[in-house]
Design an enzyme around this catalytic site. Sequence first.
Site, PDB file in Angstrom:
ATOM      1  N   HIS A   7       0.819  -1.210   0.000  1.00 13.23           N
ATOM      2  CA  HIS A   7       0.000   0.000   0.000  1.00 13.23           C
ATOM      3  C   HIS A   7       0.858   1.267   0.000  1.00 13.23           C
ATOM      4  O   HIS A   7       1.619   1.491   0.940  1.00 13.23           O
ATOM      5  CB  HIS A   7      -0.875  -0.047   1.263  1.00 13.23           C
ATOM      6  CG  HIS A   7      -1.785   1.111   1.434  1.00 13.23           C
ATOM      7  ND1 HIS A   7      -1.722   1.953   2.520  1.00 13.23           N
ATOM      8  CD2 HIS A   7      -2.798   1.578   0.663  1.00 13.23           C
ATOM      9  CE1 HIS A   7      -2.655   2.863   2.426  1.00 13.23           C
ATOM     10  NE2 HIS A   7      -3.331   2.667   1.313  1.00 13.23           N
ATOM     11  N   HIS A  49      -0.509  10.501  -2.386  1.00 16.82           N
ATOM     12  CA  HIS A  49      -1.801  10.143  -1.805  1.00 16.82           C
ATOM     13  C   HIS A  49      -2.734  11.336  -1.671  1.00 16.82           C
ATOM     14  O   HIS A  49      -3.877  11.306  -2.133  1.00 16.82           O
ATOM     15  CB  HIS A  49      -1.644   9.472  -0.433  1.00 16.82           C
ATOM     16  CG  HIS A  49      -2.974   9.139   0.159  1.00 16.82           C
ATOM     17  ND1 HIS A  49      -3.655   9.986   0.998  1.00 16.82           N
ATOM     18  CD2 HIS A  49      -3.771   8.053  -0.005  1.00 16.82           C
ATOM     19  CE1 HIS A  49      -4.809   9.439   1.332  1.00 16.82           C
ATOM     20  NE2 HIS A  49      -4.910   8.262   0.731  1.00 16.82           N
TER      21      HIS A  49
HETATM   22  O1  G3P Z   1      -6.561   1.501  -2.476  1.00  9.52           O
HETATM   23  C1  G3P Z   1      -6.679   1.167  -1.128  1.00  9.52           C
HETATM   24  C2  G3P Z   1      -6.461   2.351  -0.243  1.00  9.52           C
HETATM   25  O2  G3P Z   1      -5.306   3.005  -0.657  1.00  9.52           O
HETATM   26  C3  G3P Z   1      -7.613   3.314  -0.258  1.00  9.52           C
HETATM   27  O3  G3P Z   1      -7.485   4.328   0.651  1.00  9.52           O
HETATM   28  O4  G3P Z   1      -6.866   6.570   1.397  1.00  9.52           O
HETATM   29  O5  G3P Z   1      -5.180   4.741   1.488  1.00  9.52           O
HETATM   30  O6  G3P Z   1      -5.861   5.704  -0.693  1.00  9.52           O
HETATM   31  P1  G3P Z   1      -6.291   5.380   0.703  1.00  9.52           P
HETATM   32 MG    MG Z   2      -4.795   4.447  -2.128  1.00  7.21          MG
END
Ligand code: G3P
Ligand code: MG
Length: 250
Positions: A7, A49
């Site tokens: 992630h 992000h």
């Molecule tokens: O794609 C999974 C996750 O990344 C979604 O939430 O806020 O971490 O981008 P965020």
């Molecule tokens: Mg994400």
Amino acid sequence: MSLILAHRGASGYAPENTLSAFEKALELGAHGIETDVHMTKDGQVVVCHDGRVDRTSDGSGRIYDMTLAQLKELDFGARYPGWQKRETILTLAQLLQWMEPTGLELNIELKFEDVLYPQIESKVLELVAGAGMAQRTIYSSFNHYSLRAIKQADAQARVGLLYNAALFEPWRYAAYVGADYIHPYYVTLQAPDVVKNCHLNHIGVHPYTVNDPGHLAWMCALGVDRIITNYPDRALAVCASALEGVGFKA
Ligand code: G3P
Ligand code: MG
């Protein structure tokens, strides 16, 4: 065994969405990475992000108000505790170029803030195809209109619906939208038989963001297809031992 997607890269170990985080994911044996994209003032697709740079860099401002040249001046390692290396923002093109020879899968999350980025879907598709990464890429977004646009532009593109509420029978909604996967906040998988019914309807399940070892074991036991985690090494170990426990070899 579930495939493991790092992630924002291996963001438990390196500044999120930087080359160092992606290199760490590769080193730790992740099957792929998840990353987030925004658009700059001059129409470049960049990896970050937040819609603003304040939290993750030494700068301040909204990405859509800044040119790529201005963004490249910033250090995206500056806010990570103890991190000494300078990290410059990556364009999606740069990330794709790095990824292509690695064999990693890529999950691109299309972000939107108080602005809908003009033609971001077609720009992202073009960049991915140009880099020879179309077969290894999954698109996701909390903006499901964006995913419809991706599918309409390229029927072969695989898309996953991000959501964080406990939707009722999400496999029906996924089929209605024409999605290939659901990308749920993992705690919503407490609802009964979501994974089973998704699979019966040929919808894959990719929960985010699962970091706790107990929760990782739970996701592995549910038989989800991919797990999005900040700690790919931990996820690989937990899933391997979970499978050993039921008599399988990972
Ligand atoms: O794609 C999974 C996750 O990344 C979604 O939430 O806020 O971490 O981008 P965020
Ligand atoms: Mg994400």
